[in-house]
Motif scaffolding. Sequence first.
Motif, PDB file in Angstrom:
ATOM      1  N   ARG A  24       0.821  -1.221   0.000  1.00  0.00           N
ATOM      2  CA  ARG A  24       0.000   0.000   0.000  1.00  0.00           C
ATOM      3  C   ARG A  24       0.847   1.261   0.000  1.00  0.00           C
ATOM      4  O   ARG A  24       0.513   2.248  -0.641  1.00  0.00           O
ATOM      5  N   VAL A  25       1.952   1.217   0.741  1.00  0.00           N
ATOM      6  CA  VAL A  25       2.856   2.373   0.806  1.00  0.00           C
ATOM      7  C   VAL A  25       3.438   2.656  -0.585  1.00  0.00           C
ATOM      8  O   VAL A  25       3.648   3.807  -0.954  1.00  0.00           O
ATOM      9  N   CYS A  26       3.686   1.615  -1.341  1.00  0.00           N
ATOM     10  CA  CYS A  26       4.340   1.754  -2.652  1.00  0.00           C
ATOM     11  C   CYS A  26       3.372   2.053  -3.790  1.00  0.00           C
ATOM     12  O   CYS A  26       3.793   2.209  -4.926  1.00  0.00           O
ATOM     13  N   GLN A  27       2.099   2.107  -3.513  1.00  0.00           N
ATOM     14  CA  GLN A  27       1.092   2.360  -4.552  1.00  0.00           C
ATOM     15  C   GLN A  27       0.604   3.797  -4.516  1.00  0.00           C
ATOM     16  O   GLN A  27       0.831   4.530  -3.563  1.00  0.00           O
ATOM     17  N   GLY A  28      -0.112   4.153  -5.564  1.00  0.00           N
ATOM     18  CA  GLY A  28      -0.826   5.427  -5.603  1.00  0.00           C
ATOM     19  C   GLY A  28       0.061   6.643  -5.536  1.00  0.00           C
ATOM     20  O   GLY A  28       1.070   6.735  -6.224  1.00  0.00           O
ATOM     21  N   GLU A  29      -0.328   7.563  -4.711  1.00  0.00           N
ATOM     22  CA  GLU A  29       0.361   8.846  -4.622  1.00  0.00           C
ATOM     23  C   GLU A  29       1.773   8.716  -4.067  1.00  0.00           C
ATOM     24  O   GLU A  29       2.591   9.609  -4.242  1.00  0.00           O
ATOM     25  N   THR A  30       2.063   7.628  -3.394  1.00  0.00           N
ATOM     26  CA  THR A  30       3.395   7.440  -2.822  1.00  0.00           C
ATOM     27  C   THR A  30       4.253   6.542  -3.703  1.00  0.00           C
ATOM     28  O   THR A  30       5.160   5.879  -3.236  1.00  0.00           O
ATOM     29  N   GLU A  31       3.974   6.510  -4.990  1.00  0.00           N
ATOM     30  CA  GLU A  31       4.696   5.668  -5.944  1.00  0.00           C
ATOM     31  C   GLU A  31       6.209   5.889  -5.886  1.00  0.00           C
ATOM     32  O   GLU A  31       6.984   4.972  -6.138  1.00  0.00           O
ATOM     33  N   GLU A  32       6.638   7.077  -5.532  1.00  0.00           N
ATOM     34  CA  GLU A  32       8.076   7.362  -5.484  1.00  0.00           C
ATOM     35  C   GLU A  32       8.786   6.528  -4.409  1.00  0.00           C
ATOM     36  O   GLU A  32      10.006   6.441  -4.398  1.00  0.00           O
ATOM     37  N   PHE A  34       8.411   3.292  -4.154  1.00  0.00           N
ATOM     38  CA  PHE A  34       8.560   1.923  -4.647  1.00  0.00           C
ATOM     39  C   PHE A  34      10.021   1.489  -4.726  1.00  0.00           C
ATOM     40  O   PHE A  34      10.411   0.467  -4.169  1.00  0.00           O
ATOM     41  N   LYS A  35      10.842   2.246  -5.430  1.00  0.00           N
ATOM     42  CA  LYS A  35      12.243   1.845  -5.624  1.00  0.00           C
ATOM     43  C   LYS A  35      13.022   1.758  -4.310  1.00  0.00           C
ATOM     44  O   LYS A  35      13.702   0.751  -4.074  1.00  0.00           O
ATOM     45  N   PRO A  36      12.942   2.764  -3.446  1.00  0.00           N
ATOM     46  CA  PRO A  36      13.672   2.631  -2.171  1.00  0.00           C
ATOM     47  C   PRO A  36      13.186   1.460  -1.308  1.00  0.00           C
ATOM     48  O   PRO A  36      14.001   0.775  -0.688  1.00  0.00           O
ATOM     49  N   MET A  38      11.741  -1.333  -2.430  1.00  0.00           N
ATOM     50  CA  MET A  38      12.171  -2.574  -3.075  1.00  0.00           C
ATOM     51  C   MET A  38      13.666  -2.806  -2.874  1.00  0.00           C
ATOM     52  O   MET A  38      14.113  -3.946  -2.741  1.00  0.00           O
ATOM     53  N   GLU A  39      14.442  -1.734  -2.836  1.00  0.00           N
ATOM     54  CA  GLU A  39      15.867  -1.888  -2.560  1.00  0.00           C
ATOM     55  C   GLU A  39      16.077  -2.463  -1.158  1.00  0.00           C
ATOM     56  O   GLU A  39      16.912  -3.344  -0.945  1.00  0.00           O
ATOM     57  N   GLN A  40      15.294  -1.981  -0.203  1.00  0.00           N
ATOM     58  CA  GLN A  40      15.393  -2.496   1.160  1.00  0.00           C
ATOM     59  C   GLN A  40      14.949  -3.961   1.237  1.00  0.00           C
ATOM     60  O   GLN A  40      15.546  -4.759   1.959  1.00  0.00           O
ATOM     61  N   VAL A  41      13.909  -4.314   0.499  1.00  0.00           N
ATOM     62  CA  VAL A  41      13.463  -5.710   0.454  1.00  0.00           C
ATOM     63  C   VAL A  41      14.583  -6.571  -0.126  1.00  0.00           C
ATOM     64  O   VAL A  41      14.926  -7.627   0.423  1.00  0.00           O
ATOM     65  N   TYR A  42      15.162  -6.118  -1.240  1.00  0.00           N
ATOM     66  CA  TYR A  42      16.266  -6.845  -1.877  1.00  0.00           C
ATOM     67  C   TYR A  42      17.419  -7.040  -0.881  1.00  0.00           C
ATOM     68  O   TYR A  42      17.926  -8.152  -0.720  1.00  0.00           O
ATOM     69  N   LEU A  43      17.833  -5.978  -0.215  1.00  0.00           N
ATOM     70  CA  LEU A  43      18.948  -6.063   0.730  1.00  0.00           C
ATOM     71  C   LEU A  43      18.608  -6.982   1.902  1.00  0.00           C
ATOM     72  O   LEU A  43      19.456  -7.737   2.378  1.00  0.00           O
ATOM     73  N   HIS A  44      17.377  -6.917   2.337  1.00  0.00           N
ATOM     74  CA  HIS A  44      16.944  -7.776   3.443  1.00  0.00           C
ATOM     75  C   HIS A  44      17.052  -9.244   3.032  1.00  0.00           C
ATOM     76  O   HIS A  44      17.576 -10.068   3.778  1.00  0.00           O
TER      77      HIS A  44
END
Length: 91
Positions: A24-32, A34-36, A38-44
């Motif tokens: 939900r945080v990565c959708q809609g108006e807060t789309e910006e 998404f990349k940060p 997802m980077e944290q998910v990747y690193l995790h």
Amino acid sequence: PALLLRLHDSNEEVVKAVLEVVGRVCQGETEELFKPVMEQVYLHLRYERSVLQERGGLIVRKLCMCLGARKVFLELASHLEKEEEDVEFAA
């Protein structure tokens, strides 16, 4: 990032709830975000092998459901392509 620490939780429902919030945080108006995020998910997943082994499939599936499979896989692939030297992890 603190929310992602809950991916270690032994309760699968907690992990699913965390991923829904992340989605939900990565959708809609807060789309910006998404990349940060997802980077944290990747690193995790990269540095927390137990999470990768125990929850990696669930994490990726749930994010794909929330955010779209193409978008999630392309973002994760971009990190693998740029940064990953560990062939075992990349596989």
